[in-house]
Design a protein around this motif. Structure first.
Motif, PDB file in Angstrom:
ATOM      1  N   ALA A  71      66.265  95.933 129.827  1.00 29.52           N
ATOM      2  CA  ALA A  71      66.283  96.138 128.376  1.00 29.52           C
ATOM      3  C   ALA A  71      66.661  94.854 127.640  1.00 29.52           C
ATOM      4  CB  ALA A  71      67.253  97.264 128.032  1.00 29.52           C
ATOM      5  N   TYR A  72      67.597  94.078 128.198  1.00 27.02           N
ATOM      6  CA  TYR A  72      67.997  92.851 127.517  1.00 27.02           C
ATOM      7  C   TYR A  72      66.896  91.794 127.572  1.00 27.02           C
ATOM      8  CZ  TYR A  72      70.634  88.732 126.184  1.00 27.02           C
ATOM      9  OH  TYR A  72      71.048  87.587 125.544  1.00 27.02           O
ATOM     10  N   LEU A  73      66.225  91.673 128.729  1.00 23.27           N
ATOM     11  CA  LEU A  73      65.131  90.703 128.827  1.00 23.27           C
ATOM     12  C   LEU A  73      63.984  91.064 127.894  1.00 23.27           C
ATOM     13  CD1 LEU A  73      64.947  89.999 132.672  1.00 23.27           C
ATOM     14  CD2 LEU A  73      65.997  88.603 130.888  1.00 23.27           C
ATOM     15  N   ALA A  74      63.776  92.368 127.661  1.00 27.98           N
ATOM     16  CA  ALA A  74      62.741  92.780 126.714  1.00 27.98           C
ATOM     17  C   ALA A  74      63.069  92.317 125.301  1.00 27.98           C
ATOM     18  CB  ALA A  74      62.581  94.299 126.760  1.00 27.98           C
ATOM     19  N   SER A  75      64.371  92.283 124.945  1.00 25.78           N
ATOM     20  CA  SER A  75      64.754  91.794 123.616  1.00 25.78           C
ATOM     21  C   SER A  75      64.724  90.266 123.536  1.00 25.78           C
ATOM     22  CB  SER A  75      66.156  92.305 123.273  1.00 25.78           C
ATOM     23  OG  SER A  75      67.121  91.785 124.190  1.00 25.78           O
ATOM     24  N   VAL A  76      64.885  89.593 124.676  1.00 18.97           N
ATOM     25  CA  VAL A  76      64.874  88.130 124.664  1.00 18.97           C
ATOM     26  C   VAL A  76      63.448  87.598 124.575  1.00 18.97           C
ATOM     27  CG1 VAL A  76      65.404  86.067 126.027  1.00 18.97           C
ATOM     28  CG2 VAL A  76      67.040  87.946 125.920  1.00 18.97           C
ATOM     29  N   PHE A  77      62.565  88.144 125.405  1.00 18.68           N
ATOM     30  CA  PHE A  77      61.191  87.656 125.461  1.00 18.68           C
ATOM     31  C   PHE A  77      60.280  88.617 124.703  1.00 18.68           C
ATOM     32  CE2 PHE A  77      63.200  86.428 129.573  1.00 18.68           C
ATOM     33  CZ  PHE A  77      63.371  85.095 129.272  1.00 18.68           C
ATOM     34  N   GLY A  78      60.036  88.294 123.464  1.00 17.75           N
ATOM     35  CA  GLY A  78      59.177  89.118 122.631  1.00 17.75           C
ATOM     36  C   GLY A  78      57.715  88.795 122.850  1.00 17.75           C
ATOM     37  N   SER A  79      56.973  88.838 121.754  1.00 14.78           N
ATOM     38  CA  SER A  79      55.534  88.621 121.856  1.00 14.78           C
ATOM     39  C   SER A  79      55.153  87.152 121.920  1.00 14.78           C
ATOM     40  CB  SER A  79      54.835  89.272 120.656  1.00 14.78           C
ATOM     41  OG  SER A  79      55.351  88.732 119.436  1.00 14.78           O
ATOM     42  N   ARG A  80      55.978  86.250 121.379  1.00 13.12           N
ATOM     43  CA  ARG A  80      55.615  84.835 121.366  1.00 13.12           C
ATOM     44  C   ARG A  80      55.814  84.217 122.747  1.00 13.12           C
ATOM     45  NH1 ARG A  80      59.759  81.178 120.895  1.00 13.12           N
ATOM     46  NH2 ARG A  80      61.873  82.034 120.648  1.00 13.12           N
ATOM     47  N   THR A 166      52.495  74.865 125.895  1.00 16.07           N
ATOM     48  CA  THR A 166      53.492  75.630 125.137  1.00 16.07           C
ATOM     49  C   THR A 166      52.880  76.772 124.345  1.00 16.07           C
ATOM     50  OG1 THR A 166      53.313  74.013 123.336  1.00 16.07           O
ATOM     51  CG2 THR A 166      55.049  73.661 124.981  1.00 16.07           C
ATOM     52  N   SER A 167      51.554  76.837 124.259  1.00 19.06           N
ATOM     53  CA  SER A 167      50.924  77.955 123.550  1.00 19.06           C
ATOM     54  C   SER A 167      50.879  79.218 124.405  1.00 19.06           C
ATOM     55  CB  SER A 167      49.503  77.567 123.131  1.00 19.06           C
ATOM     56  OG  SER A 167      48.708  77.256 124.265  1.00 19.06           O
ATOM     57  N   ALA A 168      51.225  79.103 125.683  1.00 21.61           N
ATOM     58  CA  ALA A 168      51.284  80.255 126.585  1.00 21.61           C
ATOM     59  C   ALA A 168      52.625  80.235 127.310  1.00 21.61           C
ATOM     60  CB  ALA A 168      50.131  80.210 127.596  1.00 21.61           C
ATOM     61  N   LYS A 208      60.331  65.884 127.794  1.00 20.59           N
ATOM     62  CA  LYS A 208      59.057  66.472 127.402  1.00 20.59           C
ATOM     63  C   LYS A 208      59.114  67.138 126.035  1.00 20.59           C
ATOM     64  CE  LYS A 208      57.247  67.456 132.058  1.00 20.59           C
ATOM     65  NZ  LYS A 208      55.942  66.799 131.873  1.00 20.59           N
ATOM     66  N   ASN A 209      60.328  67.333 125.508  1.00 22.97           N
ATOM     67  CA  ASN A 209      60.536  67.968 124.196  1.00 22.97           C
ATOM     68  C   ASN A 209      59.935  69.373 124.175  1.00 22.97           C
ATOM     69  OD1 ASN A 209      61.520  68.156 121.597  1.00 22.97           O
ATOM     70  ND2 ASN A 209      59.711  67.193 120.667  1.00 22.97           N
ATOM     71  N   VAL A 210      60.202  70.137 125.256  1.00 26.47           N
ATOM     72  CA  VAL A 210      59.701  71.503 125.363  1.00 26.47           C
ATOM     73  C   VAL A 210      60.897  72.448 125.291  1.00 26.47           C
ATOM     74  CG1 VAL A 210      58.511  73.169 126.844  1.00 26.47           C
ATOM     75  CG2 VAL A 210      57.729  70.794 126.755  1.00 26.47           C
ATOM     76  N   PRO A 211      60.934  73.354 124.316  1.00 21.65           N
ATOM     77  CA  PRO A 211      62.035  74.337 124.268  1.00 21.65           C
ATOM     78  C   PRO A 211      61.948  75.293 125.450  1.00 21.65           C
ATOM     79  CG  PRO A 211      60.367  74.852 122.629  1.00 21.65           C
ATOM     80  CD  PRO A 211      59.985  73.516 123.193  1.00 21.65           C
ATOM     81  N   TYR A 212      63.088  75.670 125.964  1.00 23.27           N
ATOM     82  CA  TYR A 212      63.107  76.483 127.170  1.00 23.27           C
ATOM     83  C   TYR A 212      64.279  77.445 127.149  1.00 23.27           C
ATOM     84  CZ  TYR A 212      66.801  73.252 128.592  1.00 23.27           C
ATOM     85  OH  TYR A 212      67.950  72.514 128.638  1.00 23.27           O
ATOM     86  N   THR A 213      64.184  78.434 128.036  1.00 25.96           N
ATOM     87  CA  THR A 213      65.278  79.341 128.350  1.00 25.96           C
ATOM     88  C   THR A 213      65.540  79.236 129.844  1.00 25.96           C
ATOM     89  OG1 THR A 213      64.703  80.880 126.565  1.00 25.96           O
ATOM     90  CG2 THR A 213      66.080  81.731 128.345  1.00 25.96           C
ATOM     91  N   ALA A 214      66.769  78.955 130.236  1.00 24.24           N
ATOM     92  CA  ALA A 214      67.113  78.722 131.636  1.00 24.24           C
ATOM     93  C   ALA A 214      67.959  79.875 132.162  1.00 24.24           C
ATOM     94  CB  ALA A 214      67.848  77.406 131.810  1.00 24.24           C
ATOM     95  N   ILE A 215      67.722  80.214 133.419  1.00 22.21           N
ATOM     96  CA  ILE A 215      68.472  81.270 134.105  1.00 22.21           C
ATOM     97  C   ILE A 215      68.905  80.730 135.462  1.00 22.21           C
ATOM     98  CG2 ILE A 215      68.379  83.589 135.103  1.00 22.21           C
ATOM     99  CD1 ILE A 215      66.312  84.332 133.028  1.00 22.21           C
TER     100      ILE A 215
END
Length: 458
Positions: A71-80, A166-168, A208-215
């Motif tokens: 449930a939390y990952l669903a709120s973190v990773f939306g449609s974008r 970054t578009s995908a 690379k100036n790419v925004p990311y989420t790390a786990i």
């Protein structure tokens, strides 16, 4: 969790450094949230440059379930689209942070300096001290479902040459090892090297100036706590009592009529791709069998895992010399990242109505598999099946038939015993023969009579 982090920072006082406050919070949280539990857990750390949804601080002793994480990952990773870095260590537990984090000592002794710096510099972070562990692929499978992409196995060196769209969405998997011995010093060195890899990867993403989420989490708990609840314990004395080991079922492929036609079982599989080594428990993960086929003369078993694909090609035919049908494992193919390595088998065969079993099947160290297509990219690939058993024909039931083992009857120990026994028998027979050749004299010297004279001839 973020609010709790800020409160702990205020309570630490001005004399405590920010690095020490952060690791102290992580260690204290891990020790509070997981004390008194008997379920195996792995910790999970998440940080992002884009910001994460706020997560309420769990109560002491709370274990985050798989459903809550979903449930939390669903709120973190939306449609974008999102770019996710998954640092997946072979083993990880909260004790690794308390023992090797340098919380109660000098901050320079910490094995997680780059990790601490990343948590400090991120806009938001979430700590799950006790995530319920069910199987080794749970977190990776959840991320694949939420992002809708397959993981790309990378390391710190290849990431700098990788072009990211970054578009995908992108799911980058970085495997980290864990110490195998009991020496604390070696464990700290391994964790320190992993921390250096994390720092190098994050530095590359910054360039690379790419925004990311790390786990950052683990495949397995480094210290598994067995569930010993009263309901599962038998009443009465338990002196010298041992629990029966759990035997996992084999991988089964059924034909069109629903009858099993291919069986495969192995304790584990070690796959080494150049510098990256991954250990896969075949029973813990359920592969997709897409592409598998079987008939009376040929069988093909295809195992589709998230990071690679394995296929086993078998055939059977009648040999006039023996007057019976035999099946052979013709080749094993490994597909990873568009690269394909084909291994031909050596002496992997059995009667068609039997299964084949071997304690170790590998392409190195007494290899039973040989790399047939040698290339620069696949020359260092290695496979090692431990306690391997396969059957692709004559399956009357869902169980293995009698196994034809790769170990011969005359092992080196048996040969040594036979030769030693033959040598001792030869010595005994030779001695007995010498004793039986002894003859007594027909005349004896009588002191009262004339002495025996022996004429001497010149």
């Amino acid at each position: 969790m973020i609010t709790a982090l800020r409160k702990n920072e205020k309570m630490a006082g001005p004399r405590c450094s920010s690095r020490l406050r952060l690791m102290a919070f992580i260690a204290v949280s891990f020790s509070l949230f997981t004390s008194g539990t008997s379920t195996a857990q792995v910790p999970l750390l998440m940080w992002s440059q884009d910001g994460l949804p706020q997560l309420a601080s769990p109560a002491a002793g709370h274990i985050t379930s798989k459903e809550q994480l979903t449930a939390y990952l669903a709120s973190v990773f939306g449609s974008r689209p999102h770019t996710v870095l998954l640092f997946l260590q072979d083993k990880l537990s909260k004790d690794d942070f308390t023992v090797f984090g340098g919380v109660f000592g000098n901050k320079q002794d910490s094995a997680f300096q780059n990790l601490e710096a990343a948590l400090q510099s991120s806009s938001s972070s979430v700590t799950l001290p006790a995530l319920e562990w069910s199987d080794s692929s749970a977190v990776l499978t959840l991320l694949q479902e939420k992002l809708g992409v397959s993981p790309v196995l990378v390391d710190a060196d290849t990431l700098s040459h990788l072009t990211l769209n970054t578009s995908a969405s992108n799911l980058l998997l970085i495997n980290l090892p864990y110490c195998t011995g009991l020496d604390k010093k070696s464990c700290k060195e391994v964790l320190h090297d992993n921390d250096e890899i994390i720092g190098k990867v994050l530095s590359t993403m910054k360039d690379k100036n790419v925004p990311y989420t790390a786990i950052y989490t683990g495949l397995l708990p480094s210290r598994v706590i067995l569930d010993t609840s009263e309901s599962s314990q038998a009443a009465g004395r338990s002196l010298l009592q041992t629990a029966a080991p759990t035997i996992n079922p084999p991988i089964t492929f059924n034909n069109e009529s629903g009858t099993p036609c291919i069986l495969l079982w192995a304790k584990n599989l070690n796959v080494s791709l150049s510098r990256t080594t991954e250990t896969v428990d075949l029973a813990a993960q359920t592969p997709r069998l897409t592409g598998s086929v079987c008939n009376d003369s040929n069988s093909l078993l295809v195992l589709n895992y998230p990071n690679f694909t394995l296929s086993f090609a078998m055939s059977q035919r009648k040999y006039p010399v023996s007057g019976r049908n035999w099946f052979t494992l013709d080749r094993v193919e490994l597909l990873n990242g568009g690269l394909n390595a084909s291994f031909r088998s050596r002496h992997i065969y059995a009667p068609a109505e039997y299964s084949y079993h071997c304690q170790s099947v590998s392409n190195f160290r007494d290899p039973l598999l040989e790399l047939s297509s040698i290339s620069l990219n696949t020359s260092e690939w290695r496979l090692n099946f431990v306690d391997f058993q396969i059957q692709g024909f004559s399956l009357a039931t869902g169980n293995f038939s009698y196994a034809s083992d790769c170990a011969g009857f005359f092992t080196p120990g048996i040969w040594m015993g036979l030769l030693t026994s033959l040598l001792m028998l030869y010595i005994f027979v030779y001695g007995l023969h010498m004793i039986m050749q002894l003859n007594t004299m027909d005349r004896f010297d009588d002191p009262k009579g004339p002495s025996i004279s022996v004429p001497q001839s010149e």
